[in-house]
Design a protein around this motif. Structure first.
Motif, PDB file in Angstrom:
ATOM      1  N   LEU A  93      18.582 -60.250-100.581  1.00  0.00           N
ATOM      2  CA  LEU A  93      17.602 -59.759 -99.621  1.00  0.00           C
ATOM      3  C   LEU A  93      17.457 -58.250 -99.745  1.00  0.00           C
ATOM      4  O   LEU A  93      18.430 -57.541-100.008  1.00  0.00           O
ATOM      5  N   GLY A  94      16.249 -57.772 -99.546  1.00  0.00           N
ATOM      6  CA  GLY A  94      16.004 -56.336 -99.573  1.00  0.00           C
ATOM      7  C   GLY A  94      16.734 -55.649 -98.439  1.00  0.00           C
ATOM      8  O   GLY A  94      17.161 -56.277 -97.479  1.00  0.00           O
ATOM      9  N   PHE A  95      16.878 -54.347 -98.558  1.00  0.00           N
ATOM     10  CA  PHE A  95      17.512 -53.594 -97.491  1.00  0.00           C
ATOM     11  C   PHE A  95      16.852 -52.237 -97.366  1.00  0.00           C
ATOM     12  O   PHE A  95      16.115 -51.799 -98.246  1.00  0.00           O
ATOM     13  N   TYR A  96      17.115 -51.600 -96.268  1.00  0.00           N
ATOM     14  CA  TYR A  96      16.549 -50.294 -95.960  1.00  0.00           C
ATOM     15  C   TYR A  96      17.659 -49.275 -96.078  1.00  0.00           C
ATOM     16  O   TYR A  96      18.721 -49.423 -95.472  1.00  0.00           O
ATOM     17  N   GLN A  97      17.437 -48.250 -96.882  1.00  0.00           N
ATOM     18  CA  GLN A  97      18.463 -47.246 -97.134  1.00  0.00           C
ATOM     19  C   GLN A  97      18.134 -45.954 -96.396  1.00  0.00           C
ATOM     20  O   GLN A  97      16.993 -45.482 -96.420  1.00  0.00           O
ATOM     21  N   ILE A  98      19.145 -45.399 -95.763  1.00  0.00           N
ATOM     22  CA  ILE A  98      19.037 -44.084 -95.130  1.00  0.00           C
ATOM     23  C   ILE A  98      20.130 -43.215 -95.723  1.00  0.00           C
ATOM     24  O   ILE A  98      21.313 -43.541 -95.618  1.00  0.00           O
TER      25      ILE A  98
END
Length: 167
Positions: A127-132
């Motif tokens: 699954l895609g993820f959001y990076q900070i």
């Protein structure tokens, strides 16, 4: 459907409470959390004892916490892959989710995964993820969606390795 969360831990005690806090903002019924101390030098056992308000987290231990079953396993340092494999070997749930201890998860993360896995009837999902990314002062210097931007599903581990790891 149950989930085993595998967290390979090496010198991450300064991040781990924030990660665990994000996990426990979710419904943790049918969740098993396998924390594998990969020979950390940052007293992760003491930190986990304090976090869970539980003695003996510096030893291999299992207990219930906020509806989740917790397993803490201590090994000598062999690297993140070996720590993940130790986690897999100790996981008892239907599906395994890898979470790095310096990351956090959103609320409803586990219910979303369970719904996705149930509706697609697959064995593997990436699954895609959001990076900070933050600088040393905590200022956000980069953020955005990270590969895979489209969810990838498969019933073949071999196909997944060929497809995902060659990109």
């Amino acid at each position: 459907m149950s989930l085993s969360l595998v967290l390979p831990c090496y010198n991450v005690m300064k991040y781990l409470p924030k990660c665990l806090d994000s996990i426990f903002k979710n419904d943790c019924s049918d969740i098993e959390i396998v924390l594998v101390n990969d020979g950390s030098s940052d007293d992760i056992g003491g930190g986990l004892s304090q976090y869970f308000n539980k003695n003996n987290c510096d030893h291999n231990i299992e207990f219930e916490y906020k509806g989740a079953w917790i397993k803490i396993i201590h090994t000598r340092n062999c690297g993140v892959s070996a720590a993940r494999n130790t986690g897999i070997g100790n996981a008892t749930s239907d599906y395994i989710v890898f979470i790095d201890p310096d990351d956090t998860v959103k609320e409803n993360y586990f219910s979303t995964i369970k719904a996705f896995m149930t509706s697609t009837s697959v064995d593997v999902a990436v699954l895609g993820f959001y990076q900070i990314v933050e600088d040393k002062d905590g200022n956000v210097v980069k953020e955005g969606e990270v590969f895979p931007q489209k969810n990838y599903i498969s019933n073949s581990v071999e196909e997944t390795v060929r497809t995902v790891l060659t990109k």
